[in-house]
Design an enzyme around this catalytic site. Structure first.
Site, short mmCIF file in Angstrom:
data_model
loop_
_atom_site.label_atom_id
_atom_site.label_comp_id
_atom_site.label_asym_id
_atom_site.label_seq_id
_atom_site.Cartn_x
_atom_site.Cartn_y
_atom_site.Cartn_z
N HIS A 141 -26.17 20.30 -17.97
CA HIS A 141 -27.59 20.01 -18.18
C HIS A 141 -28.04 20.53 -19.55
O HIS A 141 -28.00 21.73 -19.80
CB HIS A 141 -28.42 20.67 -17.06
CG HIS A 141 -29.87 20.36 -17.15
ND1 HIS A 141 -30.82 21.30 -17.46
CD2 HIS A 141 -30.53 19.18 -16.99
CE1 HIS A 141 -32.01 20.73 -17.47
NE2 HIS A 141 -31.87 19.45 -17.19
N HIS A 165 -35.76 18.63 -26.05
CA HIS A 165 -36.40 18.53 -24.74
C HIS A 165 -37.91 18.35 -24.80
O HIS A 165 -38.49 17.56 -24.07
CB HIS A 165 -36.07 19.76 -23.89
CG HIS A 165 -36.69 19.67 -22.52
ND1 HIS A 165 -37.95 20.17 -22.24
CD2 HIS A 165 -36.25 19.10 -21.39
CE1 HIS A 165 -38.25 19.91 -20.98
NE2 HIS A 165 -37.23 19.26 -20.43
O1 G3P Z 1 -31.66 15.89 -15.35
C1 G3P Z 1 -33.00 15.90 -15.01
C2 G3P Z 1 -33.77 17.01 -15.60
O2 G3P Z 1 -33.28 17.27 -16.87
C3 G3P Z 1 -35.23 16.69 -15.65
O3 G3P Z 1 -36.00 17.77 -16.06
O4 G3P Z 1 -37.35 19.04 -17.65
O5 G3P Z 1 -34.96 19.53 -17.48
O6 G3P Z 1 -35.71 17.44 -18.55
P1 G3P Z 1 -36.00 18.46 -17.50
CA CA Z 2 -33.71 16.34 -18.95
#
Ligand code: G3P
Ligand code: CA
Length: 259
Positions: free
Chosen positions: A22, A64
């Site tokens: 992630h 992000h």
């Molecule tokens: O993979 C989904 C997740 O990344 C969504 O939330 O805020 O981490 O982009 P965020």
């Molecule tokens: Ca994400």
């Protein structure tokens, strides 16, 4: 079967879930940077999730937040910053001086690294209501290399945005990000040309996965960082699991030879 079809197919054959890093290995390196992606791959991630916004002069870039402030030494909105200015920013020092000089990647740089051997899970944060022309630019970028197209899935919370991606190129794969259990959304996926669901892991039940699989959709929960939570989630038989610590997941389920 292509790499992306395998990643998005329901794991009803008993294969182990794919590991998704992630924002890379963002517990151990600055999120959404090439260093974070390389580290996640070294640690056994099969796929890398990252987030896309757009600069003032129309370049999709990997970061992000809408703002530069948290993860770079710059200030202000990504969409009021041009690519030349953005590329001078340091996107590593906020995390550790070891990563000083790390840049905000362009979408192409990220795809080049990730799609060499892995899957790119590309989250589009906003559509053209916020970033003019972003869908066309992203589709053009991914179409420019067949390997990128064969190894990418686009995800978003907005099904209309994913529908637009499919309308631009119906061979591209899409997944809907959701916070609630997947079964509440399955009825609408077909209407938007969406082939998989990406739910928050906390609300998942074994039944959620069964129902989605029976309808032909794969299920990709996010983001699990504690080993005890990952072990519980594995019992539900999801198709992939994402973590900021992909080494924790490969420590439990091992590495795949599929990527
Ligand atoms: O993979 C989904 C997740 O990344 C969504 O939330 O805020 O981490 O982009 P965020
Ligand atoms: Ca994400």
């Amino acid at each position: 079967m292509s790499a992306i079809d395998l990643f998005l197919s329901p794991a009803t054959d008993g294969r182990r879930p794919f590991i998704v890093g992630h924002r890379g290995a963002s517990g151990l390196a600055p999120e959404n940077t090439l260093s974070s992606f390389s580290l996640a791959i070294e640690m056994g991630a099969d796929a890398i999730e990252f987030d896309v916004h757009q600069t003032s002069d129309g370049h999709p870039v990997v970061i992000h937040d809408e703002l530069l402030d948290r993860t770079t030494d710059g200030k202000g909105m990504v969409n009021s910053t041009d690519i030349k200015t953005l590329r001078k920013l340091d996107a590593g020092s906020w995390f550790s001086s070891k990563f000083r000089g790390e840049k905000v990647p362009t979408l192409e740089e990220a795809l080049e690294l990730v799609c060499r051997n892995n899957i790119a899970v590309v989250e589009i944060k906003h559509g053209s209501e916020f970033y003019e022309g972003i869908e066309e630019r992203i589709v053009n970028a991914v179409e420019s290399e067949s390997r990128w197209k064969e190894r990418t899935v686009f995800i978003a919370f907005n099904p209309s945005l994913l529908q637009k991606i499919s309308e631009l190129d119906n061979e591209l794969k899409t997944g809907l990000l959701i916070v609630d259990p997947p079964e509440e959304y399955l009825e609408i996926l077909d209407d938007f040309g969406i082939t998989s669901v990406f739910p928050r892991w906390e609300k998942m039940k074994a039944e959620s996965v069964h129902i989605a699989h029976r309808k032909g959709y794969s299920v990709h929960p996010w983001v699990v960082d504690r080993e005890e939570d990952a072990r519980k989630l594995l019992e539900l038989r999801p198709d992939s699991i994402s973590s900021n610590y992909p080494n924790m997941l490969s420590g439990i389920i091992g590495r795949s030879d599929a990527s």
